[in-house]
Design a protein around this motif. Structure first.
Motif, PDB file in Angstrom:
ATOM      1  N   GLY A  67      11.006  18.425 -25.504  1.00  0.00           N
ATOM      2  CA  GLY A  67      12.358  19.818 -24.763  1.00  0.00           C
ATOM      3  C   GLY A  67      13.389  19.971 -25.239  1.00  0.00           C
ATOM      4  N   SER A  68      13.732  19.472 -25.976  1.00  0.00           N
ATOM      5  CA  SER A  68      14.621  19.596 -26.703  1.00  0.00           C
ATOM      6  C   SER A  68      14.619  21.030 -26.994  1.00  0.00           C
ATOM      7  CB  SER A  68      14.939  19.406 -28.116  1.00  0.00           C
ATOM      8  OG  SER A  68      15.800  19.879 -28.679  1.00  0.00           O
ATOM      9  N   PRO A  69      14.194  21.628 -28.190  1.00  0.00           N
ATOM     10  CA  PRO A  69      13.598  23.190 -27.944  1.00  0.00           C
ATOM     11  C   PRO A  69      12.943  24.366 -26.770  1.00  0.00           C
ATOM     12  CG  PRO A  69      11.849  22.459 -29.555  1.00  0.00           C
ATOM     13  CD  PRO A  69      12.225  21.794 -28.336  1.00  0.00           C
ATOM     14  N   ALA A  70      12.582  23.361 -25.856  1.00  0.00           N
ATOM     15  CA  ALA A  70      12.310  24.063 -24.131  1.00  0.00           C
ATOM     16  C   ALA A  70      13.340  24.184 -23.906  1.00  0.00           C
ATOM     17  CB  ALA A  70      10.994  23.420 -23.808  1.00  0.00           C
ATOM     18  N   LEU A  71      13.945  23.844 -24.072  1.00  0.00           N
ATOM     19  CA  LEU A  71      15.574  23.497 -22.774  1.00  0.00           C
ATOM     20  C   LEU A  71      16.319  24.931 -23.798  1.00  0.00           C
ATOM     21  CD1 LEU A  71      17.689  22.778 -21.001  1.00  0.00           C
ATOM     22  CD2 LEU A  71      18.169  21.165 -22.106  1.00  0.00           C
ATOM     23  N   GLN A  72      16.274  24.883 -25.404  1.00  0.00           N
ATOM     24  CA  GLN A  72      17.144  26.142 -25.391  1.00  0.00           C
ATOM     25  C   GLN A  72      16.469  27.041 -25.305  1.00  0.00           C
ATOM     26  OE1 GLN A  72      16.881  24.773 -29.265  1.00  0.00           O
ATOM     27  NE2 GLN A  72      18.750  24.282 -29.403  1.00  0.00           N
ATOM     28  N   TYR A  73      15.739  26.947 -24.914  1.00  0.00           N
ATOM     29  CA  TYR A  73      14.697  28.829 -24.199  1.00  0.00           C
ATOM     30  C   TYR A  73      14.615  28.938 -22.756  1.00  0.00           C
ATOM     31  CZ  TYR A  73      14.617  30.468 -29.460  1.00  0.00           C
ATOM     32  OH  TYR A  73      14.660  30.720 -30.607  1.00  0.00           O
ATOM     33  N   LEU A  74      14.936  28.337 -21.876  1.00  0.00           N
ATOM     34  CA  LEU A  74      14.836  28.279 -20.777  1.00  0.00           C
ATOM     35  C   LEU A  74      15.363  28.999 -20.812  1.00  0.00           C
ATOM     36  CD1 LEU A  74      12.525  25.015 -19.618  1.00  0.00           C
ATOM     37  CD2 LEU A  74      11.764  27.389 -19.154  1.00  0.00           C
ATOM     38  N   ALA A  75      16.865  28.150 -21.249  1.00  0.00           N
ATOM     39  CA  ALA A  75      18.425  28.197 -21.130  1.00  0.00           C
ATOM     40  C   ALA A  75      18.732  29.754 -21.494  1.00  0.00           C
ATOM     41  CB  ALA A  75      19.361  27.508 -21.848  1.00  0.00           C
ATOM     42  N   GLY A  76      18.134  29.914 -22.816  1.00  0.00           N
ATOM     43  CA  GLY A  76      18.789  31.183 -23.458  1.00  0.00           C
ATOM     44  C   GLY A  76      17.859  32.352 -22.034  1.00  0.00           C
ATOM     45  N   ALA A  77      16.450  32.138 -21.795  1.00  0.00           N
ATOM     46  CA  ALA A  77      15.628  33.144 -21.047  1.00  0.00           C
ATOM     47  C   ALA A  77      16.734  33.008 -19.774  1.00  0.00           C
ATOM     48  CB  ALA A  77      14.236  32.905 -20.667  1.00  0.00           C
ATOM     49  N   GLY A  78      17.589  32.665 -18.757  1.00  0.00           N
ATOM     50  CA  GLY A  78      18.121  32.797 -17.919  1.00  0.00           C
ATOM     51  C   GLY A  78      18.015  32.080 -17.091  1.00  0.00           C
ATOM     52  N   VAL A  79      17.210  30.763 -16.881  1.00  0.00           N
ATOM     53  CA  VAL A  79      16.610  30.178 -15.535  1.00  0.00           C
ATOM     54  C   VAL A  79      17.901  30.053 -14.749  1.00  0.00           C
ATOM     55  CG1 VAL A  79      15.386  27.440 -14.966  1.00  0.00           C
ATOM     56  CG2 VAL A  79      14.286  29.283 -16.794  1.00  0.00           C
ATOM     57  N   GLN A  98      18.146  26.808 -12.582  1.00  0.00           N
ATOM     58  CA  GLN A  98      18.583  26.083 -12.040  1.00  0.00           C
ATOM     59  C   GLN A  98      18.306  25.253 -13.009  1.00  0.00           C
ATOM     60  OE1 GLN A  98      18.351  25.003  -7.877  1.00  0.00           O
ATOM     61  NE2 GLN A  98      18.554  22.526  -8.460  1.00  0.00           N
ATOM     62  N   LEU A  99      18.644  24.395 -13.164  1.00  0.00           N
ATOM     63  CA  LEU A  99      17.511  22.649 -14.660  1.00  0.00           C
ATOM     64  C   LEU A  99      18.167  22.382 -14.796  1.00  0.00           C
ATOM     65  CD1 LEU A  99      18.828  25.031 -18.114  1.00  0.00           C
ATOM     66  CD2 LEU A  99      16.249  24.443 -16.888  1.00  0.00           C
ATOM     67  N   THR A 100      17.227  20.665 -14.508  1.00  0.00           N
ATOM     68  CA  THR A 100      17.312  19.586 -13.804  1.00  0.00           C
ATOM     69  C   THR A 100      16.528  18.733 -14.513  1.00  0.00           C
ATOM     70  OG1 THR A 100      17.021  19.614 -11.454  1.00  0.00           O
ATOM     71  CG2 THR A 100      16.884  16.991 -12.741  1.00  0.00           C
ATOM     72  N   LEU A 101      17.532  17.497 -15.809  1.00  0.00           N
ATOM     73  CA  LEU A 101      16.912  17.243 -17.022  1.00  0.00           C
ATOM     74  C   LEU A 101      17.044  15.496 -16.777  1.00  0.00           C
ATOM     75  CD1 LEU A 101      19.967  18.221 -19.142  1.00  0.00           C
ATOM     76  CD2 LEU A 101      17.579  19.937 -18.506  1.00  0.00           C
ATOM     77  N   THR A 107      22.822  26.018 -13.228  1.00  0.00           N
ATOM     78  CA  THR A 107      23.375  24.911 -12.684  1.00  0.00           C
ATOM     79  C   THR A 107      22.376  23.995 -13.538  1.00  0.00           C
ATOM     80  OG1 THR A 107      24.118  26.317 -10.825  1.00  0.00           O
ATOM     81  CG2 THR A 107      23.259  23.975 -10.368  1.00  0.00           C
ATOM     82  N   VAL A 108      23.299  23.561 -13.596  1.00  0.00           N
ATOM     83  CA  VAL A 108      22.290  21.944 -15.062  1.00  0.00           C
ATOM     84  C   VAL A 108      22.746  20.376 -14.477  1.00  0.00           C
ATOM     85  CG1 VAL A 108      24.259  21.735 -16.646  1.00  0.00           C
ATOM     86  CG2 VAL A 108      21.950  20.562 -17.066  1.00  0.00           C
ATOM     87  N   ARG A 109      21.789  20.005 -14.001  1.00  0.00           N
ATOM     88  CA  ARG A 109      21.711  18.560 -13.237  1.00  0.00           C
ATOM     89  C   ARG A 109      20.775  17.572 -14.066  1.00  0.00           C
ATOM     90  NH1 ARG A 109      19.455  16.273  -7.851  1.00  0.00           N
ATOM     91  NH2 ARG A 109      17.612  16.237  -8.701  1.00  0.00           N
ATOM     92  N   ALA A 110      21.774  15.906 -14.939  1.00  0.00           N
ATOM     93  CA  ALA A 110      21.083  15.348 -15.936  1.00  0.00           C
ATOM     94  C   ALA A 110      21.153  13.772 -15.105  1.00  0.00           C
ATOM     95  CB  ALA A 110      22.030  14.973 -17.330  1.00  0.00           C
ATOM     96  N   MET A 111      19.510  13.633 -15.050  1.00  0.00           N
ATOM     97  CA  MET A 111      18.979  12.259 -14.026  1.00  0.00           C
ATOM     98  C   MET A 111      18.870  11.574 -15.255  1.00  0.00           C
ATOM     99  SD  MET A 111      17.246  13.948 -11.186  1.00  0.00           S
ATOM    100  CE  MET A 111      16.846  12.521 -10.439  1.00  0.00           C
ATOM    101  N   SER A 112      19.509  10.389 -16.063  1.00  0.00           N
ATOM    102  CA  SER A 112      19.205   9.539 -17.151  1.00  0.00           C
ATOM    103  C   SER A 112      17.922   8.272 -16.298  1.00  0.00           C
ATOM    104  CB  SER A 112      20.693   8.734 -16.970  1.00  0.00           C
ATOM    105  OG  SER A 112      20.855   9.387 -18.196  1.00  0.00           O
TER     106      SER A 112
END
Length: 256
Positions: free
Chosen positions: A42-54, A56-59, A101-106
């Motif tokens: 998830g860590s590198p995937a997140l970096q490149y999803l964010a870098g791609a300009g996605v 909205q992200l829910t983590l 737009t990012v949302r964190a869900m623990s």
């Protein structure tokens, strides 16, 4: 929808690609991706999803950052040790690109809450570390009609595939592993080890696969490769591909 001038500058190297272009970049900016697990994959995937300009992200991750994570989970630092991974990952996104737009869900995702947690996504990228969660995610994606990018990692090996079990004739993740793995006991990085750079390869490969799906119909990036399991061997190294056919008796997607 058009992109603001500063976004055009930011994503200029995407936009000049004929296979992606402005339409593909707009599609990425409108997409909502749910990431299951903010760890090694998830860590590198997140970096490149964010870098791609996605847009909205829910983590979703119920774990906390540990010192042993830093060898491969590149969004975290020593100052994050002890923090909830989802919250720390969301903070990274905020620093990287405030327009996302990012949302964190623990939270711990399981069969009882998967449908509720995954509803509304354009794609789910699953990089979690146990079969029970993977199967709960896959079953919910089939039920909700959401494409799934599934990625797994161990030692020097990785697996990445796009599944669309909700589509006629397409397999789901359960078609691949069957019903024997609805359990939480499985091999772990703590027991078996993992090369940190291998996590980067699998995570970025998964992000690339997710982008393929997100720009479908808006860009000529290539087919989404439904049901093709890519086996990444970092030791040899080599990359092999096998097709996962739809199981006519699969209890998740056989009626889809």
């Amino acid at each position: 929808m058009s992109l603001a001038p500063e976004r055009l500058d930011r994503f200029a190297r995407h936009i000049v690609l004929p296979e992606l272009g402005g339409a593909g970049q707009v599609a990425l900016s409108q997409a909502h991706v749910i990431l299951i697990g903010c760890g090694g994959i998830g860590s590198p995937a997140l970096q490149y999803l964010a870098g791609a300009g996605v847009g909205q992200l829910t983590l979703i991750d119920s774990d906390e950052v540990d010192l042993t994570n830093l060898q491969r989970q590149t969004i975290f630092t020593e100052g994050d040790v002890g923090r909830a991974k989802a919250a720390a990952a969301a903070d990274w996104v905020g620093r990287f690109d405030g327009a996302i737009t990012v949302r964190a869900m623990s939270a711990r995702l399981g069969s009882a809450n998967a449908d509720q947690l995954l509803a509304g996504a354009n794609l789910v990228l699953d990089g979690c570390d146990n079969f029970a969660t993977r199967l709960a995610v896959s079953d919910a994606c089939v039920q909700l009609g959401i494409p799934l990018t599934s990625a797994a990692l161990g030692r020097f090996q990785g697996q990445v595939a796009n599944f669309a079990g909700h589509l006629e004739g397409q397999s789901c993740y359960r078609c691949f592993v069957g019903d024997a793995f609805d359990a939480e006991d499985c091999d772990t990085c703590a027991a078996d080890g993992v090369l940190g750079a291998m996590a980067g390869w699998v995570g970025t490969f998964a992000a690339m696969h997710a982008v393929r799906v997100l720009v479908q119909g808006q860009a000529a990036l290539g087919d989404p490769q439904w049901g093709k399991l890519h086996l990444l061997d970092g030791f040899t190294p080599e990359l092999r591909t096998m097709r996962i056919v739809k199981d006519p008796e699969c209890r998740a997607c056989s009626a889809a």
